[in-house]
Scaffold this motif. Structure first.
Motif, PDB file in Angstrom:
ATOM      1  N   GLY A  10       2.176 -40.397  26.727  1.00  0.00           N
ATOM      2  CA  GLY A  10       2.322 -40.872  28.062  1.00  0.00           C
ATOM      3  C   GLY A  10       3.745 -40.928  28.530  1.00  0.00           C
ATOM      4  O   GLY A  10       4.127 -41.526  28.380  1.00  0.00           O
ATOM      5  N   ILE A  11       4.995 -40.951  29.416  1.00  0.00           N
ATOM      6  CA  ILE A  11       6.364 -40.585  29.244  1.00  0.00           C
ATOM      7  C   ILE A  11       6.815 -41.121  27.941  1.00  0.00           C
ATOM      8  O   ILE A  11       7.870 -41.519  27.714  1.00  0.00           O
ATOM      9  CB  ILE A  11       7.214 -41.153  30.344  1.00  0.00           C
ATOM     10  N   LEU A  12       5.974 -41.325  27.105  1.00  0.00           N
ATOM     11  CA  LEU A  12       6.325 -42.070  25.945  1.00  0.00           C
ATOM     12  C   LEU A  12       6.366 -41.062  24.818  1.00  0.00           C
ATOM     13  O   LEU A  12       5.360 -40.699  24.314  1.00  0.00           O
ATOM     14  CB  LEU A  12       5.312 -43.172  25.738  1.00  0.00           C
ATOM     15  N   LEU A  13       7.564 -40.579  24.531  1.00  0.00           N
ATOM     16  CA  LEU A  13       7.711 -39.579  23.496  1.00  0.00           C
ATOM     17  C   LEU A  13       8.065 -40.277  22.201  1.00  0.00           C
ATOM     18  O   LEU A  13       8.746 -41.293  22.202  1.00  0.00           O
ATOM     19  CB  LEU A  13       8.828 -38.602  23.882  1.00  0.00           C
ATOM     20  N   LEU A  14       7.589 -39.746  21.117  1.00  0.00           N
ATOM     21  CA  LEU A  14       7.948 -40.329  19.834  1.00  0.00           C
ATOM     22  C   LEU A  14       9.421 -40.105  19.571  1.00  0.00           C
ATOM     23  O   LEU A  14      10.079 -39.325  20.220  1.00  0.00           O
ATOM     24  CB  LEU A  14       7.106 -39.694  18.724  1.00  0.00           C
ATOM     25  N   ALA A  15       9.939 -40.776  18.581  1.00  0.00           N
ATOM     26  CA  ALA A  15      11.373 -40.729  18.308  1.00  0.00           C
ATOM     27  C   ALA A  15      11.820 -39.327  17.976  1.00  0.00           C
ATOM     28  O   ALA A  15      11.132 -38.580  17.326  1.00  0.00           O
ATOM     29  CB  ALA A  15      11.709 -41.645  17.126  1.00  0.00           C
ATOM     30  N   LEU A  16      13.041 -38.994  18.446  1.00  0.00           N
ATOM     31  CA  LEU A  16      13.639 -37.744  18.028  1.00  0.00           C
ATOM     32  C   LEU A  16      13.987 -37.846  16.559  1.00  0.00           C
ATOM     33  O   LEU A  16      14.174 -38.923  16.006  1.00  0.00           O
ATOM     34  CB  LEU A  16      14.914 -37.469  18.849  1.00  0.00           C
ATOM     35  N   SER A  17      14.111 -36.703  15.899  1.00  0.00           N
ATOM     36  CA  SER A  17      14.373 -36.704  14.457  1.00  0.00           C
ATOM     37  C   SER A  17      15.665 -37.421  14.139  1.00  0.00           C
ATOM     38  O   SER A  17      16.642 -37.313  14.856  1.00  0.00           O
ATOM     39  CB  SER A  17      14.451 -35.263  13.950  1.00  0.00           C
ATOM     40  N   GLY A  18      15.711 -38.097  12.999  1.00  0.00           N
ATOM     41  CA  GLY A  18      16.908 -38.812  12.599  1.00  0.00           C
ATOM     42  C   GLY A  18      18.038 -37.913  12.198  1.00  0.00           C
ATOM     43  O   GLY A  18      19.188 -38.294  12.247  1.00  0.00           O
ATOM     44  N   ALA A 205       2.392 -32.449  25.818  1.00  0.00           N
ATOM     45  CA  ALA A 205       2.135 -32.652  24.388  1.00  0.00           C
ATOM     46  C   ALA A 205       2.247 -31.326  23.646  1.00  0.00           C
ATOM     47  O   ALA A 205       2.259 -30.250  24.239  1.00  0.00           O
ATOM     48  CB  ALA A 205       0.746 -33.253  24.189  1.00  0.00           C
ATOM     49  N   ALA A 206       2.323 -31.405  22.316  1.00  0.00           N
ATOM     50  CA  ALA A 206       2.492 -30.205  21.501  1.00  0.00           C
ATOM     51  C   ALA A 206       1.347 -29.219  21.663  1.00  0.00           C
ATOM     52  O   ALA A 206       1.523 -28.020  21.427  1.00  0.00           O
ATOM     53  CB  ALA A 206       2.651 -30.598  20.030  1.00  0.00           C
ATOM     54  N   ASP A 207       0.162 -29.703  22.082  1.00  0.00           N
ATOM     55  CA  ASP A 207      -0.971 -28.799  22.288  1.00  0.00           C
ATOM     56  C   ASP A 207      -1.045 -28.274  23.720  1.00  0.00           C
ATOM     57  O   ASP A 207      -1.996 -27.588  24.092  1.00  0.00           O
ATOM     58  CB  ASP A 207      -2.281 -29.491  21.925  1.00  0.00           C
ATOM     59  N   GLY A 208      -0.039 -28.585  24.553  1.00  0.00           N
ATOM     60  CA  GLY A 208      -0.003 -28.100  25.922  1.00  0.00           C
ATOM     61  C   GLY A 208      -0.610 -29.021  26.951  1.00  0.00           C
ATOM     62  O   GLY A 208      -0.592 -28.708  28.147  1.00  0.00           O
ATOM     63  N   THR A 209      -1.128 -30.170  26.529  1.00  0.00           N
ATOM     64  CA  THR A 209      -1.706 -31.125  27.474  1.00  0.00           C
ATOM     65  C   THR A 209      -0.610 -31.754  28.319  1.00  0.00           C
ATOM     66  O   THR A 209       0.367 -32.296  27.793  1.00  0.00           O
ATOM     67  CB  THR A 209      -2.467 -32.230  26.726  1.00  0.00           C
ATOM     68  N   ARG A 210      -0.782 -31.697  29.623  1.00  0.00           N
ATOM     69  CA  ARG A 210       0.226 -32.241  30.532  1.00  0.00           C
ATOM     70  C   ARG A 210       0.066 -33.746  30.670  1.00  0.00           C
ATOM     71  O   ARG A 210      -1.043 -34.252  30.798  1.00  0.00           O
ATOM     72  CB  ARG A 210       0.131 -31.571  31.907  1.00  0.00           C
ATOM     73  N   GLY A 211       1.207 -34.433  30.678  1.00  0.00           N
ATOM     74  CA  GLY A 211       1.205 -35.883  30.795  1.00  0.00           C
ATOM     75  C   GLY A 211       1.906 -36.346  32.055  1.00  0.00           C
ATOM     76  O   GLY A 211       1.818 -35.714  33.105  1.00  0.00           O
ATOM     77  N   ASP A 212       2.615 -37.458  31.934  1.00  0.00           N
ATOM     78  CA  ASP A 212       3.261 -38.090  33.081  1.00  0.00           C
ATOM     79  C   ASP A 212       4.429 -37.263  33.591  1.00  0.00           C
ATOM     80  O   ASP A 212       4.946 -36.371  32.907  1.00  0.00           O
ATOM     81  CB  ASP A 212       3.760 -39.485  32.694  1.00  0.00           C
ATOM     82  N   SER A 213       4.871 -37.580  34.806  1.00  0.00           N
ATOM     83  CA  SER A 213       6.017 -36.899  35.396  1.00  0.00           C
ATOM     84  C   SER A 213       7.126 -37.903  35.685  1.00  0.00           C
ATOM     85  O   SER A 213       6.883 -39.104  35.858  1.00  0.00           O
ATOM     86  CB  SER A 213       5.625 -36.167  36.678  1.00  0.00           C
ATOM     87  N   ILE A 214       8.344 -37.374  35.732  1.00  0.00           N
ATOM     88  CA  ILE A 214       9.540 -38.179  35.984  1.00  0.00           C
ATOM     89  C   ILE A 214      10.277 -37.533  37.145  1.00  0.00           C
ATOM     90  O   ILE A 214      10.541 -36.325  37.100  1.00  0.00           O
ATOM     91  CB  ILE A 214      10.460 -38.185  34.756  1.00  0.00           C
ATOM     92  N   PRO A 215      10.641 -38.265  38.196  1.00  0.00           N
ATOM     93  CA  PRO A 215      11.400 -37.660  39.291  1.00  0.00           C
ATOM     94  C   PRO A 215      12.721 -37.079  38.799  1.00  0.00           C
ATOM     95  O   PRO A 215      13.447 -37.710  38.016  1.00  0.00           O
ATOM     96  CB  PRO A 215      11.634 -38.839  40.246  1.00  0.00           C
ATOM     97  N   CYS A 216      13.037 -35.859  39.233  1.00  0.00           N
ATOM     98  CA  CYS A 216      14.304 -35.210  38.867  1.00  0.00           C
ATOM     99  C   CYS A 216      14.503 -34.049  39.825  1.00  0.00           C
ATOM    100  O   CYS A 216      14.059 -32.927  39.561  1.00  0.00           O
ATOM    101  CB  CYS A 216      14.289 -34.733  37.415  1.00  0.00           C
ATOM    102  N   GLY A 217      15.144 -34.310  40.949  1.00  0.00           N
ATOM    103  CA  GLY A 217      15.361 -33.269  41.933  1.00  0.00           C
ATOM    104  C   GLY A 217      16.306 -32.195  41.437  1.00  0.00           C
ATOM    105  O   GLY A 217      17.326 -32.481  40.796  1.00  0.00           O
ATOM    106  N   SER A 218      15.978 -30.940  41.709  1.00  0.00           N
ATOM    107  CA  SER A 218      16.823 -29.788  41.352  1.00  0.00           C
ATOM    108  C   SER A 218      17.234 -29.814  39.892  1.00  0.00           C
ATOM    109  O   SER A 218      18.402 -29.639  39.547  1.00  0.00           O
ATOM    110  CB  SER A 218      18.072 -29.745  42.240  1.00  0.00           C
ATOM    111  N   ALA A 219      16.264 -30.032  39.015  1.00  0.00           N
ATOM    112  CA  ALA A 219      16.551 -30.102  37.581  1.00  0.00           C
ATOM    113  C   ALA A 219      17.236 -28.824  37.109  1.00  0.00           C
ATOM    114  O   ALA A 219      16.788 -27.712  37.397  1.00  0.00           O
ATOM    115  CB  ALA A 219      15.264 -30.317  36.802  1.00  0.00           C
ATOM    116  N   ALA A 220      18.350 -28.983  36.394  1.00  0.00           N
ATOM    117  CA  ALA A 220      19.099 -27.828  35.883  1.00  0.00           C
ATOM    118  C   ALA A 220      20.008 -28.284  34.767  1.00  0.00           C
ATOM    119  O   ALA A 220      20.682 -29.309  34.883  1.00  0.00           O
ATOM    120  CB  ALA A 220      19.923 -27.177  36.997  1.00  0.00           C
ATOM    121  N   GLY A 221      20.020 -27.533  33.678  1.00  0.00           N
ATOM    122  CA  GLY A 221      20.927 -27.827  32.575  1.00  0.00           C
ATOM    123  C   GLY A 221      20.377 -28.864  31.634  1.00  0.00           C
ATOM    124  O   GLY A 221      19.813 -29.876  32.058  1.00  0.00           O
ATOM    125  N   THR A 222      20.536 -28.612  30.341  1.00  0.00           N
ATOM    126  CA  THR A 222      20.090 -29.571  29.330  1.00  0.00           C
ATOM    127  C   THR A 222      20.948 -29.432  28.088  1.00  0.00           C
ATOM    128  O   THR A 222      21.522 -28.360  27.827  1.00  0.00           O
ATOM    129  CB  THR A 222      18.608 -29.351  28.982  1.00  0.00           C
TER     130      THR A 222
END
Length: 400
Positions: A10-18, A205-222
């Motif tokens: 749910g925007i709730l992602l598990l922890a990134l790897s240590g 999700a890893a199986d392609g299931t779409r979950g929640d969305s987060i506002p982010c106008g003109s998303a670019a760069g990561t």
């Protein structure tokens, strides 16, 4: 396609790897080497120090390795020409219209938080990912995101260590943008509520299931930092901070600050990242402090990369081809013009890049047929110059 591979010293992602290094997720299958892992795979041998290389791809598609220890160059592969190359420090992703060629460079570093392990194995071409349009590629610890015009693909990173390409999902894309790997799945860009420009980030999700969305106008760069994963937005950045579950935070620009950052660069795993801001500025985002700093250099800038934390140094490339060292917002060192000819050519200019590690920075000059090793801590001293008999059009650092 022509391919010829040579063995490479749910925007709730598990922890990134240590572990912070994205080069090689710990093997979990039966093909993993015996022992406790530490990034090793069957057929690899451990080294006493990192096998650092500069990897280049020329206009014809020849992939070369320059060993930074003995300065010997070897041909790694012959592939179809590419428009761009992306690396996670081990794998090379050669990007062109309609496909991505994936190559295992055979050299990598495995971070185990308080120490590192260094490995070398035979290089090999792993195959291609195909789709419509010119894709964007984003690397991550447990996945590789590939975004085509109409499809979003997540590759399984541990499968790469086993020598094959495995898609965790391939789903319809929601307009142009990015697929950013996370610990369990990915975040991908999505159109705004009116179906127009990119206006949100969608958890997948890893199986392609779409979950929640987060506002982010003109998303670019990561970019991934030691703190978490950053994605740029029109009003700042969204940070997916490491934790269980991952905390989603918005880091807004200072009031009235413009323009937005659209590409980030930094030494791997550091909390501070840099981006070009308009024509003469540099943004520095401190993901640990959740703060932005805008530095006006006073002359046109085309590249910027954050290289350390203690002294706050940033490397910037001027429009006339000189390398600047910034500290505290001030220019503290400058080289002569190194890549003026390349920056004056539209194709070559797009490919000029910095590669940085703990001790040095590297810059490629495709038309100059030269690569430079720069010591930013010593007044931008040119430590070594590598003249080549070919144009080093695309540059990546491997073994990191």
């Amino acid at each position: 396609m022509r391919t010829r591979i040579a063995a490479a010293s749910g925007i709730l992602l598990l922890a990134l790897s240590g572990c912070t290094a994205p080069a090689a997720p710990e093997p979990t299958s039966s093909t993993a080497a015996e022992g406790d892992g530490h990034g090793q795979i069957e057929g690899a041998h451990e080294l006493a120090e990192p096998a650092l290389h500069l990897t280049t791809i020329d206009a014809e598609g020849t992939v070369r390795h320059l060993d930074l220890l003995d300065e010997e160059t070897s041909v790694l592969a012959e592939i179809d020409p590419v428009d761009e190359v992306v690396t996670d420090g081990r794998y090379l992703f050669g990007i062109r219209d309609g496909s991505v060629t994936v190559i295992d460079s055979g050299v990598w570093t495995w971070s185990h938080i308080d120490h590192f392990h260094y490995y070398e194995a035979p290089a090999k071409e792993l195959g291609e990912i195909s789709g419509q349009g010119t894709p964007t590629v984003v690397t991550g610890e447990v996945g590789i995101g590939v975004h085509f015009d109409d499809e979003a693909v997540l590759l399984d990173a541990p499968a790469l260590a086993e020598g094959h390409l495995e898609e965790s999902f391939r789903i319809p894309a929601d307009g142009p943008g990015l697929v950013v790997p996370m610990a369990t799945g990915a975040v991908m860009t999505a159109r705004d509520a009116d179906g127009g420009a990119t206006g949100a980030l969608r958890v997948v999700a890893a199986d392609g299931t779409r979950g929640d969305s987060i506002p982010c106008g003109s998303a670019a760069g990561t970019i991934t930092t030691v703190v978490g994963v950053v994605i740029g937005c029109a009003d700042g950045a969204v940070l997916f901070a490491s934790g269980d579950p991952a905390a989603v935070e918005r880091i807004a620009y200072p009031d009235g600050a413009t323009p937005a950052a659209t590409a980030f660069a930094a030494r791997e795993g550091r909390p501070r990242v840099a981006a070009v801001a308009g024509s003469t500025g540099v943004w520095v985002l401190d993901t640990r402090a959740r703060s932005w700093t805008l530095q006006d250099v006073g002359e046109p800038i085309v590249r910027a990369v954050a290289i350390d934390d203690a002294d706050g140094r940033v490397l910037a490339l001027t429009a006339d081809g000189a390398v600047l060292v910034l500290a505290g917002g001030e220019v503290v060192a400058r080289t002569e013009s190194l890549v003026a000819a390349s920056l004056a050519d539209s194709e070559a200019a797009d490919a000029v890049r910095f590669v940085v590690d703990q001790n040095r920075a590297y810059l490629n000059g495709p038309l100059e047929q030269t690569m430079w090793e720069i010591d930013a801590a010593d007044g931008a001293r040119i430590a070594r110059t590598f003249d080549t008999a070919f144009a080093p059009l695309h540059l990546a650092g491997t073994g990191r």
